[in-house]
Each structure stands twice: as structure tokens, then as C-alpha cells.
Design an enzyme around this catalytic site. Structure first.
Site, short mmCIF file in Angstrom:
data_model
loop_
_atom_site.label_atom_id
_atom_site.label_comp_id
_atom_site.label_asym_id
_atom_site.label_seq_id
_atom_site.Cartn_x
_atom_site.Cartn_y
_atom_site.Cartn_z
N ASP A 6 -32.65 27.80 39.39
CA ASP A 6 -31.35 27.21 39.76
C ASP A 6 -30.84 26.37 38.57
O ASP A 6 -30.13 25.38 38.75
CB ASP A 6 -31.49 26.33 41.02
CG ASP A 6 -30.16 26.00 41.67
OD1 ASP A 6 -29.13 26.59 41.28
OD2 ASP A 6 -30.15 25.14 42.57
N LEU A 63 -28.68 16.24 43.90
CA LEU A 63 -29.11 17.14 42.83
C LEU A 63 -28.05 18.24 42.65
O LEU A 63 -27.49 18.73 43.62
CB LEU A 63 -30.46 17.76 43.18
CG LEU A 63 -31.65 16.79 43.10
CD1 LEU A 63 -32.87 17.40 43.80
CD2 LEU A 63 -31.98 16.43 41.66
N ALA A 64 -27.79 18.59 41.40
CA ALA A 64 -26.79 19.62 41.08
C ALA A 64 -27.45 20.68 40.22
O ALA A 64 -27.32 20.69 39.01
CB ALA A 64 -25.61 18.99 40.35
ZN LIG Z 1 -27.61 26.24 45.84
#
Ligand SMILES: [Zn+2]
Length: 381
Positions: free
Chosen positions: A271, A304-305
Site C-alpha cells: 500500500d 494513516l495514508a
Molecule cells: Zn486502502
């Protein structure tokens, strides 16, 4: 090009084999031999050979993001990923307007074969069919109900390259959407959702296969309402993505998931956003500013990003946390993610017939070299 790789240990989907030879011809893996063959031998005695890793959820790296809609940036991401042990990836979109996603789909669909590093094996559409309550760093102004017509338009522009799409299963029309998209061979993943256990279960019964970044962006496990997390744990065949950077999931929570689902059903992903491989500082994810420090990327709200995790580090982390063996850790970052989007015949292992995309590791788990199509394409400096 014809040679044999001699090494101490080779990682296969069924486990590792020791002291053998891997035959490589014209960029492909031919076979594994236990006896010394005649021919050119590349001597990697004292070292290990693992399949190139497959990142099926990655937004950016090296200061570039898929949503920049700039293919030169994606080429930079592709090259830089070789240093993370990644030889195949799914460039991942974020929630955005239908038009913006049209442009991104078209750009990747037209140019994906031009990358020189890690190969683009498909596109992951993370959104926009999500639910506000668990929006994470997805922009809720673009959230919609699942829409087949819109999806087909993206898929056409992407030249059929969309391999996975994430949706919130409680949105109207989800079951029908899942059935149809699954029929087309696209993996449906569940994410950014407040779904009840029952809603998630119906989505899995309709064909949804993957849970996106497990625990994050989904209704948690409660003993009276087991939610999405409960459904991920209680549907044996589904595959759960996990971000093992030590920030998104507590090592003990990762261990519980592993015990329940087994390594055969966990896909390690990153991610990663554009700050991966970059120094701490101010960046962006989609339209939001993001601060990167101490190993995390966060919105001003503190949420969170995405991450700045490199996939090989994720592999090392689960080994260091003592929750997986080295074999299992590599398997969860190569074969399982490939299988989760039906590309295990293209990448994710060093089985005969596949491209010779593999890693040379030291027994201390240092990534020394990355091979792409049988050619050494990254070397640790
Ligand atoms: Zn996501």
C-alpha cells in the site's frame, strides 16, 4: 542465453530445496536439477534464490504516484521497485472522479509494456465504490454505488488490464456487481467498508476473494457483530492482504490472522505511496497533504495514508516478529498475491515455464541481486 544458477537454497511454492541448479534459457526458467549439469554455471554457492516479489497493492514509490497520470513516473516506480525485490506489480489507483480514472486506465493500458523494471501485470482499482465511515485516505466526495457500466468503460480503456477492484459490499448493487465482474476474471476485493458480517459473507458467496489491507479500513471483529474482519477470518478460501510495516497491524494481530487463515491465504502488500524510498517530509496522496515521518505517512487528522513500506522489508518483518518462517514469508509476498489475482502462471514463483524473475539473497536475508527475464537488473551497492 542459457545458464544454470547454482545456489544453496531455492524457494518454491511447496517449500525450499537445497544445493541444486536452476536452468534458465532465453529469459525463462526451464527446470530445477539436483545433479550438476554440463554448461555455463553461475556460482551463487552460499546464497539463496527466491522468486521475484509481486506487489498487488501499491500506489507509488520514488516520489511518483499512479494518480499523477504520468507514465514516465510509472517507469521510474517500475525501475526503483527492483531494489525492493519486486519484479511484478499492480499499479493501484485511488478514489477519484470517473473521468480521472478513465485517464489513468487509458494511460496504463496503452503503455504498460514500456516499463523496464518490475513488470505491470494488471491494475488494481482501489475504489471508488466505498463507504464514508471507513474512508481512510480515500476522498469520499467521489464515492459511488458499484456500477457495471462505469467499470466496463474503465476496463475497455485499460485494454482489459484491470485485475482487481475493491468495493464496499454494503453499497447498493454490490452482489450483482461482484457476480458479473468475477465472471470476467477480475478479482473483487472488499475494503473501506462498514459491512456487517452478513453483508461481507454475502459478498464472498457472490465471488469476492480478497480482503484489502486486513484490519484497516473495515468493520472490526466484535463478539456480537463479527464484521468484515470476522468474515475474513471465517471464510477459509479468501485471501487477506496485510501491510506488515509494524504500524498498520500490531505483530500479534498479524500473528492471529496468520494462525487463522494460514500463510496460503495471506498476501503481503505494501500500500506504498509516493514517499516510499524517499526521505521524511511533506508529500501528498491523491488530493490530500501527507506528512511522512518515523516510518508512517499520515493525513493531518492523524489517519494513516498508505505506507512507505518496501515489500522485501515486509517479508523480513514477519520473520523478525517470529510469526512466519522464511519460506512462508516469501510465499506470502510472491505466489499468494499472484494467485489472488490469477496471474500465478505469469509470475510469483520459480517454476518451469515462468519468466526468470528471481532474487539472490544472503542467508541473513539481505537482498543482493534482482534478476528480470534472466538478466541481473539490480545489484546491491
Ligand atoms: Zn486502502
Amino acid at each position: 542465453m542459457h545458464y544454470y544458477i547454482q545456489a544453496d537454497r531455492f524457494f518454491f511454492p511447496e517449500g525450499s530445496k537445497t544445493n541444486g541448479y536452476l536452468e534458465v534459457q532465453n529469459g525463462k526458467i526451464v527446470q530445477y536439477l539436483t545433479e550438476k549439469p554440463d554448461g555455463e554455471i553461475l556460482d551463487y554457492r552460499g546464497k539463496w534464490i527466491a522468486p521475484g516479489l509481486v506487489d498487488t497493492h501499491i500506489h507509488g514509490f520514488a516520489n511518483h504516484d499512479v494518480m499523477d497520470c504520468d507514465f514516465d513516473g510509472i517507469k521510474e516506480i517500475s525501475k526503483a521497485l527492483l531494489s525492493c525485490g519486486v519484479t511484478s506489480f499492480l499499479p493501484t489507483t485511488l478514489t477519484a472522479s470517473v473521468d480521472k480514472l478513465n485517464q489513468v486506465a487509458e494511460m496504463i493500458g496503452e503503455h504498460f509494456q514500456e516499463v523496464e523494471g518490475a513488470k505491470i501485470q494488471g491494475i488494481f482499482f482501489e475504489g471508488p465504490f466505498f463507504t464514508e465511515q471507513y474512508k481512510g485516505a480515500q476522498n469520499p466526495i467521489y464515492f459511488l454505488d458499484p456500477d457495471l457500466t462505469v467499470f466496463e468503460q474503465w476496463q475497455k480503456r485499460a485494454h482489459g488490464l484491470i485485475r482487481k477492484i475493491a468495493i464496499a459490499p454494503e453499497r447498493s448493487g454490490a452482489v450483482e456487481f461482484i457476480q458479473e465482474v468475477t465472471k470476467q476474471g477480475v478479482t473483487v476485493a472488499l475494503a473501506h467498508s462498514a459491512a456487517t458480517y452478513q453483508q461481507a459473507k454475502e459478498a464472498v458467496e457472490a465471488g469476492a476473494l480478497v480482503f484489502v489491507h486486513a484490519y484497516n479500513g473495515m468493520s472490526g471483529l466484535n463478539h456480537r457483530e463479527p464484521g468484515m474482519v470476522g468474515c475474513a477470518m471465517n471464510t477459509e478460501h479468501t485471501i487477506a492482504e496485510m501491510i506488515c510495516d509494524g504500524h498498520h497491524v500490531h505483530p500479534a494481530a498479524a500473528e492471529i490472522f496468520l494462525k487463522v487463515k494460514t500463510p496460503e491465504h495471506i498476501a503481503l502488500i505494501t500500500d506504498c505511496m509516493r514517499a516510499g524510498g524517499m526521505p521524511d517530509g511533506e508529500y501528498s496522496l491523491g488530493e490530500f497533504p501527507v506528512t511522512v515521518k518515523e516510518g508512517t505517512a499520515r493525513l493531518s487528522s492523524g489517519n494513516l495514508a498508505g505506507s512507505i513500506l518496501q515489500l522485501f522489508q515486509g517479508v523480513k518483518n514477519v520473520v523478525d516478529w517470529n510469526i512466519a518462517t522464511i519460506e512462508e514469508a516469501i510465499h506470502m509476498a510472491s505466489f499468494v498475491p499472484a494467485k489472488s489475482v490469477h496471474i500465478e502462471k505469469q509470475c510469483g514463483s520459480i517454476l518451469p515455464g515462468l519468466s526468470a524473475d528471481f532474487l539472490v539473497l544472503s542467508p541473513e536475508m539481505t537482498l543482493l541481486e534482482t534478476y528480470l527475464d534472466g538478466v541481473s537488473s539490480y545489484h546491491l551497492k
